[in-house]
Design an enzyme around this catalytic site. Structure first.
Site, PDB file in Angstrom:
ATOM      1  N   CYS A 177      46.322  35.477  35.463  1.00  0.00           N
ATOM      2  CA  CYS A 177      45.598  36.653  35.558  1.00  0.00           C
ATOM      3  C   CYS A 177      44.531  36.529  34.173  1.00  0.00           C
ATOM      4  O   CYS A 177      44.903  36.166  32.874  1.00  0.00           O
ATOM      5  CB  CYS A 177      45.265  38.437  35.830  1.00  0.00           C
ATOM      6  SG  CYS A 177      46.299  39.057  36.717  1.00  0.00           S
ATOM      7  N   CYS A 178      42.819  36.591  34.427  1.00  0.00           N
ATOM      8  CA  CYS A 178      42.296  36.632  32.802  1.00  0.00           C
ATOM      9  C   CYS A 178      40.674  37.600  33.202  1.00  0.00           C
ATOM     10  O   CYS A 178      41.034  37.631  34.212  1.00  0.00           O
ATOM     11  CB  CYS A 178      42.330  35.101  32.222  1.00  0.00           C
ATOM     12  SG  CYS A 178      41.252  33.438  33.529  1.00  0.00           S
ATOM     13  N   TRP A 179      40.158  36.925  32.673  1.00  0.00           N
ATOM     14  CA  TRP A 179      39.400  37.630  32.890  1.00  0.00           C
ATOM     15  C   TRP A 179      38.242  37.258  33.942  1.00  0.00           C
ATOM     16  O   TRP A 179      37.815  38.221  34.786  1.00  0.00           O
ATOM     17  CB  TRP A 179      37.755  38.094  31.439  1.00  0.00           C
ATOM     18  CG  TRP A 179      36.675  39.171  31.267  1.00  0.00           C
ATOM     19  CD1 TRP A 179      35.740  38.772  31.681  1.00  0.00           C
ATOM     20  CD2 TRP A 179      37.211  40.235  31.699  1.00  0.00           C
ATOM     21  NE1 TRP A 179      35.069  39.851  31.696  1.00  0.00           N
ATOM     22  CE2 TRP A 179      35.452  40.992  31.877  1.00  0.00           C
ATOM     23  CE3 TRP A 179      37.667  41.285  31.822  1.00  0.00           C
ATOM     24  CZ2 TRP A 179      34.982  42.196  31.561  1.00  0.00           C
ATOM     25  CZ3 TRP A 179      37.373  42.886  31.206  1.00  0.00           C
ATOM     26  CH2 TRP A 179      36.207  43.242  31.698  1.00  0.00           C
TER      27      TRP A 179
END
Length: 168
Positions: A64-66
């Site tokens: 996950c990232c933004w």
């Protein structure tokens, strides 16, 4: 199933992801901002999760990232990983079914709690297709890993072309 999870930010959806996976009976290993002391940079923690899949110490990973884009790019740089950025259940189903994806990439910005559950339901319900064309596409991706990610050379061009012509 053992699942490696990474996030570059300690966001509510990332924490919910870990809780949801554990609630479904999975053994979860965390990286990045979800594991104090780890490097929280998206490239580093996504790589760490993906390497566990490639090494066989995790069955799958969720990175996950933004936006989910950087996490998926970083994971896909690890040989043997097929990461798919999924923003809905249909994409998650297709990623598992047609691409035999072994890493799910999620956007911390776009993924709500109900959407997360729908994506996970689809991801875990889908199985890799047995269709010959689908399997050949997945095998081709594997061959790309073995050859590296260099641009294909046309016959008679590129490094070694003169030597190739001399051998003929």
């Amino acid at each position: 199933m053992r699942i490696s999870v990474s996030s570059d930010m300690d966001e509510p959806v990332a924490r919910l992801l870990v809780t949801e996976l554990r609630g479904r009976g999975h053994d979860v290993v965390t990286h990045g901002a979800l594991n104090p002391g780890d490097d929280p940079q998206w490239a580093a923690c996504s790589e760490a999760a993906a390497r566990e899949v490639a090494a066989g110490t995790a069955d799958e990973a969720v990175v996950c990232c933004w936006t989910g884009t950087g996490a998926s790019i970083a994971a896909n740089k690890v040989q043997g990983v097929r990461a798919a950025l999924c923003t809905d259940a249909y994409t998650a189903d297709g990623a598992r079914r047609w691409n035999d994806a072994n890493v799910l990439a999620l956007s911390l910005r776009l993924t709500s709690e109900p959407l997360l559950k729908e994506i996970l339901d689809a991801w875990f319900a889908a199985e890799a297709s047995a269709d010959a064309e689908d399997r050949e596409n997945v095998a081709r991706i594997g061959r790309l890993d073995l050859r590296g990610r260099e641009a294909p050379q046309r016959s008679g061009q590129g490094p070694g072309a003169a030597a190739d012509r001399a051998v003929r």
